[in-house]
Scaffold this motif. Sequence first.
Motif, PDB file in Angstrom:
ATOM      1  N   LYS A  66       0.830  -1.212   0.000  1.00 31.59           N
ATOM      2  CA  LYS A  66       0.000   0.000   0.000  1.00 31.59           C
ATOM      3  C   LYS A  66       0.858   1.253   0.000  1.00 31.59           C
ATOM      4  CE  LYS A  66      -4.156   0.506   1.218  1.00 31.59           C
ATOM      5  NZ  LYS A  66      -5.437   0.688   1.871  1.00 31.59           N
ATOM      6  N   ALA A  67       0.381   2.255  -0.698  1.00 35.70           N
ATOM      7  CA  ALA A  67       1.033   3.564  -0.645  1.00 35.70           C
ATOM      8  C   ALA A  67       0.274   4.396   0.373  1.00 35.70           C
ATOM      9  CB  ALA A  67       0.993   4.238  -2.006  1.00 35.70           C
ATOM     10  N   GLU A  68       0.969   4.845   1.415  1.00 34.89           N
ATOM     11  CA  GLU A  68       0.243   5.427   2.546  1.00 34.89           C
ATOM     12  C   GLU A  68      -0.367   6.774   2.211  1.00 34.89           C
ATOM     13  OE1 GLU A  68       3.517   4.555   3.269  1.00 34.89           O
ATOM     14  OE2 GLU A  68       3.234   2.674   4.381  1.00 34.89           O
ATOM     15  N   ARG A  69       0.398   7.623   1.562  1.00 32.47           N
ATOM     16  CA  ARG A  69      -0.135   8.973   1.330  1.00 32.47           C
ATOM     17  C   ARG A  69       0.199   9.364  -0.098  1.00 32.47           C
ATOM     18  NH1 ARG A  69       4.793  11.752   2.118  1.00 32.47           N
ATOM     19  NH2 ARG A  69       6.197  10.142   2.769  1.00 32.47           N
ATOM     20  N   GLN A  70      -0.375  10.450  -0.530  1.00 28.63           N
ATOM     21  CA  GLN A  70      -0.074  10.916  -1.876  1.00 28.63           C
ATOM     22  C   GLN A  70       0.222  12.393  -1.831  1.00 28.63           C
ATOM     23  OE1 GLN A  70      -3.194   9.535  -4.515  1.00 28.63           O
ATOM     24  NE2 GLN A  70      -1.839   7.875  -4.989  1.00 28.63           N
ATOM     25  N   ASP A  71       1.410  12.761  -2.269  1.00 26.56           N
ATOM     26  CA  ASP A  71       1.724  14.173  -2.384  1.00 26.56           C
ATOM     27  C   ASP A  71       2.543  14.365  -3.651  1.00 26.56           C
ATOM     28  OD1 ASP A  71       3.964  12.906  -1.657  1.00 26.56           O
ATOM     29  OD2 ASP A  71       4.380  14.090   0.122  1.00 26.56           O
ATOM     30  N   VAL A  72       2.935  15.581  -3.903  1.00 24.09           N
ATOM     31  CA  VAL A  72       3.686  15.867  -5.115  1.00 24.09           C
ATOM     32  C   VAL A  72       5.103  16.205  -4.719  1.00 24.09           C
ATOM     33  CG1 VAL A  72       3.814  17.260  -7.158  1.00 24.09           C
ATOM     34  CG2 VAL A  72       1.633  16.786  -6.137  1.00 24.09           C
ATOM     35  N   ASN A  73       6.041  15.434  -5.208  1.00 22.70           N
ATOM     36  CA  ASN A  73       7.430  15.686  -4.877  1.00 22.70           C
ATOM     37  C   ASN A  73       8.285  15.182  -6.022  1.00 22.70           C
ATOM     38  OD1 ASN A  73       9.919  15.877  -3.842  1.00 22.70           O
ATOM     39  ND2 ASN A  73       9.406  15.003  -1.863  1.00 22.70           N
ATOM     40  N   PHE A  74       8.663  16.109  -6.905  1.00 22.07           N
ATOM     41  CA  PHE A  74       9.312  15.664  -8.137  1.00 22.07           C
ATOM     42  C   PHE A  74      10.765  15.274  -7.924  1.00 22.07           C
ATOM     43  CE2 PHE A  74       6.149  18.347 -10.651  1.00 22.07           C
ATOM     44  CZ  PHE A  74       5.306  17.282 -10.717  1.00 22.07           C
ATOM     45  N   THR A  75      11.391  15.803  -6.860  1.00 23.96           N
ATOM     46  CA  THR A  75      12.775  15.415  -6.621  1.00 23.96           C
ATOM     47  C   THR A  75      12.866  13.937  -6.288  1.00 23.96           C
ATOM     48  OG1 THR A  75      13.171  17.620  -5.773  1.00 23.96           O
ATOM     49  CG2 THR A  75      14.830  16.000  -5.322  1.00 23.96           C
ATOM     50  N   ALA A  76      11.858  13.442  -5.546  1.00 20.79           N
ATOM     51  CA  ALA A  76      11.866  12.024  -5.196  1.00 20.79           C
ATOM     52  C   ALA A  76      11.763  11.162  -6.450  1.00 20.79           C
ATOM     53  CB  ALA A  76      10.717  11.726  -4.249  1.00 20.79           C
ATOM     54  N   LEU A  77      10.904  11.572  -7.407  1.00 18.48           N
ATOM     55  CA  LEU A  77      10.790  10.826  -8.663  1.00 18.48           C
ATOM     56  C   LEU A  77      12.138  10.757  -9.352  1.00 18.48           C
ATOM     57  CD1 LEU A  77       7.597  12.088 -10.492  1.00 18.48           C
ATOM     58  CD2 LEU A  77       7.863  10.231  -8.935  1.00 18.48           C
ATOM     59  N   ASP A  78      12.804  11.895  -9.391  1.00 17.12           N
ATOM     60  CA  ASP A  78      14.105  11.979 -10.060  1.00 17.12           C
ATOM     61  C   ASP A  78      15.109  11.049  -9.391  1.00 17.12           C
ATOM     62  OD1 ASP A  78      16.108  12.878 -11.694  1.00 17.12           O
ATOM     63  OD2 ASP A  78      16.668  14.477 -10.318  1.00 17.12           O
ATOM     64  N   LYS A  79      15.107  11.057  -8.048  1.00 16.98           N
ATOM     65  CA  LYS A  79      16.077  10.241  -7.313  1.00 16.98           C
ATOM     66  C   LYS A  79      15.811   8.757  -7.525  1.00 16.98           C
ATOM     67  CE  LYS A  79      18.789  13.161  -5.274  1.00 16.98           C
ATOM     68  NZ  LYS A  79      18.388  13.962  -4.120  1.00 16.98           N
ATOM     69  N   VAL A  80      14.525   8.370  -7.507  1.00 19.67           N
ATOM     70  CA  VAL A  80      14.199   6.951  -7.682  1.00 19.67           C
ATOM     71  C   VAL A  80      14.648   6.476  -9.044  1.00 19.67           C
ATOM     72  CG1 VAL A  80      12.323   5.305  -7.855  1.00 19.67           C
ATOM     73  CG2 VAL A  80      12.291   6.977  -6.066  1.00 19.67           C
ATOM     74  N   ILE A  81      14.428   7.314 -10.059  1.00 23.65           N
ATOM     75  CA  ILE A  81      14.846   6.910 -11.404  1.00 23.65           C
ATOM     76  C   ILE A  81      16.364   6.837 -11.484  1.00 23.65           C
ATOM     77  CG2 ILE A  81      14.907   7.777 -13.767  1.00 23.65           C
ATOM     78  CD1 ILE A  81      11.941   8.484 -13.288  1.00 23.65           C
ATOM     79  N   GLY A  82      17.047   7.720 -10.750  1.00 22.94           N
ATOM     80  CA  GLY A  82      18.503   7.640 -10.693  1.00 22.94           C
ATOM     81  C   GLY A  82      18.966   6.334 -10.079  1.00 22.94           C
ATOM     82  N   VAL A  83      18.255   5.866  -9.045  1.00 19.88           N
ATOM     83  CA  VAL A  83      18.613   4.589  -8.416  1.00 19.88           C
ATOM     84  C   VAL A  83      18.411   3.439  -9.392  1.00 19.88           C
ATOM     85  CG1 VAL A  83      17.947   2.966  -6.620  1.00 19.88           C
ATOM     86  CG2 VAL A  83      18.204   5.346  -6.068  1.00 19.88           C
ATOM     87  N   ILE A  84      17.317   3.485 -10.167  1.00 16.89           N
ATOM     88  CA  ILE A  84      17.072   2.419 -11.142  1.00 16.89           C
ATOM     89  C   ILE A  84      18.197   2.364 -12.166  1.00 16.89           C
ATOM     90  CG2 ILE A  84      15.525   1.624 -12.956  1.00 16.89           C
ATOM     91  CD1 ILE A  84      13.255   2.848 -11.413  1.00 16.89           C
ATOM     92  N   GLU A  85      18.696   3.532 -12.543  1.00 16.20           N
ATOM     93  CA  GLU A  85      19.799   3.570 -13.512  1.00 16.20           C
ATOM     94  C   GLU A  85      21.048   2.905 -12.948  1.00 16.20           C
ATOM     95  OE1 GLU A  85      20.522   6.592 -16.167  1.00 16.20           O
ATOM     96  OE2 GLU A  85      18.707   5.634 -16.934  1.00 16.20           O
ATOM     97  N   GLN A  86      21.229   3.028 -11.615  1.00 12.67           N
ATOM     98  CA  GLN A  86      22.464   2.503 -11.026  1.00 12.67           C
ATOM     99  C   GLN A  86      22.486   0.984 -10.916  1.00 12.67           C
ATOM    100  OE1 GLN A  86      23.306   4.328  -7.292  1.00 12.67           O
ATOM    101  NE2 GLN A  86      23.092   6.384  -8.143  1.00 12.67           N
ATOM    102  N   ILE A  87      21.287   0.361 -10.997  1.00  6.71           N
ATOM    103  CA  ILE A  87      21.241  -1.087 -10.802  1.00  6.71           C
ATOM    104  C   ILE A  87      21.960  -1.797 -11.940  1.00  6.71           C
ATOM    105  CG2 ILE A  87      19.733  -3.077 -10.646  1.00  6.71           C
ATOM    106  CD1 ILE A  87      17.565  -1.232  -9.631  1.00  6.71           C
ATOM    107  N   ASP A  88      22.922  -2.631 -11.642  1.00  8.38           N
ATOM    108  CA  ASP A  88      23.461  -3.576 -12.629  1.00  8.38           C
ATOM    109  C   ASP A  88      24.082  -4.747 -11.882  1.00  8.38           C
ATOM    110  OD1 ASP A  88      25.743  -2.456 -11.686  1.00  8.38           O
ATOM    111  OD2 ASP A  88      26.087  -1.193 -13.431  1.00  8.38           O
ATOM    112  N   GLU A  89      24.814  -5.597 -12.581  1.00  5.27           N
ATOM    113  CA  GLU A  89      25.318  -6.835 -12.004  1.00  5.27           C
ATOM    114  C   GLU A  89      26.221  -6.558 -10.803  1.00  5.27           C
ATOM    115  OE1 GLU A  89      25.053  -9.929 -14.712  1.00  5.27           O
ATOM    116  OE2 GLU A  89      23.314  -8.602 -14.543  1.00  5.27           O
ATOM    117  N   THR A  90      27.029  -5.513 -10.914  1.00  9.23           N
ATOM    118  CA  THR A  90      28.070  -5.320  -9.921  1.00  9.23           C
ATOM    119  C   THR A  90      27.617  -4.516  -8.716  1.00  9.23           C
ATOM    120  OG1 THR A  90      28.774  -3.392 -11.154  1.00  9.23           O
ATOM    121  CG2 THR A  90      29.900  -5.455 -11.639  1.00  9.23           C
TER     122      THR A  90
END
Lengths: 150, 244
Positions: free
Chosen positions: B61-85
Amino acid sequence: MILDISIGFFVSLSFAILFNAPKRSLIPIIILGIGAVLIKKYMLLYNFSLEFSTFIAAFFIGLVSIYFSHKQNIPILVYAISSSIVLVPTVNAYKAMMGFIQISTHQINNQELIIQSLHYGLRTWLVFGAITIGIVLPTQFLKKYRFKIL
Amino acid sequence: MLSQIGKLLLQHGAETELVETSIKNAAMKLGCQELAILIFPNAILLSLPSGDKVYNTQLYKAERQDVNFTALDKVIGVIEQIDETSDRAKLLEALKDEKSLSPMYPYYLRNLMAGLGCGAFSLLFGGDFYIFAAAFIASTLGFYLNSFLLKHYFNPFISIILVSFVTTISSGLLTLHNEMAHIAIASSILFLVPSVAFINSVNDLTKRHYTTGLVRGVRGVIISFAIAIGISLALHLLGVEKFV
């Protein structure tokens, strides 16, 4: 002209900060906001309707934000929402609401008032629709060139 | 980890397509080929295959909903970092740490900017400098009240009604005998407009996520009605005829 540019600058910057946009996306948001204000203003000067000029301005925002999101790796949403605030038709919405309040409290027989407030209300919804469709449309048919994750 | 990604994206105002594709992307990078996702307006159902015909399914469940675009940016940055190593535990820790994930702008700056934006908006409709000042004061006050109420866990709709009431009262009192009072009132309320909900709704509907799209649209409509209720209460107190 200078007034318009400064309005676009302040409105888009302040709403970007309210929505907590990342720091590196602030400059594109400001560019988009200024562009949207100028497009809307000059199309209104050349006798286009309010809905159509809003649609074109929103379309501009959607199209250019694809470019920026590709370049900076940030979702399109971040650019589009903060910069499209300048297009919101607040005064129309307010007039429609005032008209409905007046109808409901007294002045039942005032037909002119009823038609006027209906006119403003419909106009508000149409402009809202123009903003959203204008932003969403470019992301639909340019799917191939879209941002890598989005 | 996938669920944390999805939850964060959904909480901070991403559209459904973005949530789905980023979860799938992260899953591919983590080496998991088959994956079923079902996204509700405030929850995510993930189903991962483990072994032969055994599925791990869980609801988040997602507890609350607000608008925070920096968090979106950071999460996508984390996804980019994922690789084998890359070190997965470290990345997961980075996702769970909310404070560092979304550095907010300083509070006084956001408050000031709410005022400035609404004031500049009133200039767009042809207000003069006095109208600008009135809208600035009213919306700064309103934003302060809004964040105060949200900090104390008020129901968001009730807090929106209260905030729009206070904003309208203050901007109306400041421009009581002015001909352009309607510009001040209409533009000082602007920081409450649910633009994210509306644009996300159309975005979802056109990408065939009908449930989330409809729910977001209804949420936007409810918020705008809440704003209207607040304004009309305030105007009844001040007298409707003065502000036509």
